[in-house]
Design an enzyme around this catalytic site. Structure first.
Site, short mmCIF file in Angstrom:
data_model
loop_
_atom_site.label_atom_id
_atom_site.label_comp_id
_atom_site.label_asym_id
_atom_site.label_seq_id
_atom_site.Cartn_x
_atom_site.Cartn_y
_atom_site.Cartn_z
N CYS A 4 73.53 121.27 -56.50
CA CYS A 4 73.14 122.30 -55.53
C CYS A 4 71.68 122.64 -55.78
CB CYS A 4 74.01 123.55 -55.68
SG CYS A 4 73.37 124.94 -54.70
N CYS A 7 71.07 126.28 -56.81
CA CYS A 7 71.44 126.54 -58.21
C CYS A 7 70.36 126.00 -59.13
CB CYS A 7 72.79 125.91 -58.54
SG CYS A 7 74.21 126.86 -57.91
N ASP A 30 60.55 129.64 -48.23
CA ASP A 30 61.15 128.41 -47.71
C ASP A 30 60.12 127.29 -47.75
OD1 ASP A 30 63.83 127.90 -45.68
OD2 ASP A 30 62.22 126.41 -45.67
N HIS A 46 77.28 130.60 -56.99
CA HIS A 46 77.38 129.51 -56.03
C HIS A 46 78.61 129.64 -55.13
CE1 HIS A 46 76.81 125.49 -54.35
NE2 HIS A 46 78.13 125.51 -54.28
N GLY A 92 73.91 124.55 -38.31
CA GLY A 92 72.86 123.74 -38.94
C GLY A 92 72.66 124.06 -40.41
N HIS A 97 74.87 126.75 -50.36
CA HIS A 97 74.84 127.90 -51.28
C HIS A 97 74.36 129.05 -50.41
CE1 HIS A 97 73.66 129.55 -55.50
NE2 HIS A 97 73.50 130.53 -54.62
N HIS A 99 72.77 131.83 -48.39
CA HIS A 99 71.40 132.35 -48.45
C HIS A 99 71.09 133.10 -47.17
CE1 HIS A 99 71.42 128.25 -46.90
NE2 HIS A 99 70.45 128.62 -46.08
N HIS A 101 68.06 134.11 -44.67
CA HIS A 101 66.69 133.85 -44.27
C HIS A 101 66.04 135.18 -43.85
CE1 HIS A 101 67.11 129.37 -43.57
NE2 HIS A 101 68.38 129.73 -43.51
P1 5GP Z 1 70.04 126.39 -43.89
O1 5GP Z 1 69.73 125.48 -42.73
O2 5GP Z 1 71.03 125.78 -44.85
O3 5GP Z 1 70.40 127.78 -43.47
O4 5GP Z 1 68.66 126.58 -44.65
C1 5GP Z 1 68.26 125.88 -45.79
C2 5GP Z 1 66.79 126.16 -45.97
O5 5GP Z 1 66.42 125.76 -47.27
C3 5GP Z 1 65.89 125.39 -45.00
O6 5GP Z 1 65.13 126.33 -44.25
C4 5GP Z 1 65.04 124.52 -45.91
O7 5GP Z 1 63.70 124.40 -45.46
C5 5GP Z 1 65.14 125.24 -47.24
N1 5GP Z 1 65.01 124.37 -48.40
C6 5GP Z 1 65.69 123.20 -48.61
N2 5GP Z 1 65.35 122.69 -49.80
C7 5GP Z 1 64.44 123.53 -50.35
C8 5GP Z 1 63.71 123.52 -51.58
O8 5GP Z 1 63.83 122.63 -52.42
N3 5GP Z 1 62.86 124.56 -51.80
C9 5GP Z 1 62.71 125.58 -50.91
N4 5GP Z 1 61.84 126.54 -51.23
N5 5GP Z 1 63.37 125.61 -49.74
C10 5GP Z 1 64.23 124.60 -49.46
ZN ZN Z 2 74.44 126.66 -55.68
#
Ligand code: 5GP
Ligand code: ZN
Length: 113
Positions: A4, A7, A30, A46, A92, A97, A99, A101
């Site tokens: 993850c 994590c 992000d 997690h 999407g 994990h 989160h 935004h």
């Molecule tokens: P989701 O689409 O799952 O809601 O959002 C995942 C977010 O995590 C995306 O906006 C993506 O740009 C961000 N993200 C993915 N991998 C990483 C990373 O390694 N570091 C950071 N800072 N953001 C990440």
């Molecule tokens: Zn996690």
């Protein structure tokens, strides 16, 4: 949780641009920002889905929500901000994990997308 990415960021195994951290949560920028300010707030436990959240995890999410105004203040989002939690493939969600935004630093418009 193995494999993850969040994590690993929490554990410090992958670097991140941190904006806030305490024992319950980590907030970091992000990597692929969708607004001038785009920060992710991640509980330090997690789980992917609200549907599978236990009581202790719900408490962490509550703490995240309570802390967000302070984090937004630190980020200079005095004009407001948008919060998004993606859940599942139709939303999407790419990182499994949970989160939150935080999007802002610009006029986000009245439409959600
Ligand atoms: P989701 O689409 O799952 O809601 O959002 C995942 C977010 O995590 C995306 O906006 C993506 O740009 C961000 N993200 C993915 N991998 C990483 C990373 O390694 N570091 C950071 N800072 N953001 C990440
Ligand atoms: Zn996690």
């Amino acid at each position: 949780m193995e494999n993850c990415i969040f994590c690993k960021i929490i554990a410090g195994e992958i670097p991140s641009n941190k904006v806030y951290e305490d024992e319950d949560m980590l907030a970091f920028r992000d990597i692929n920002p969708q607004a001038k300010v785009h920060v992710l707030v991640v509980p330090k436990s997690h789980f992917a889905m609200l549907a599978e959240m236990n009581e202790a995890q719900a408490e962490l999410v509550k703490k995240c929500l309570q802390k967000i105004p302070e984090i937004a203040g630190k980020l200079g989002l005095s004009g407001g901000y948008r919060l998004i939690i993606n859940q599942g493939k139709d939303a999407g969600q790419t990182v499994h994990h949970l989160h939150i935004h935080i999007l802002g630093g610009q006029d986000m418009g009245e439409k959600m997308l």
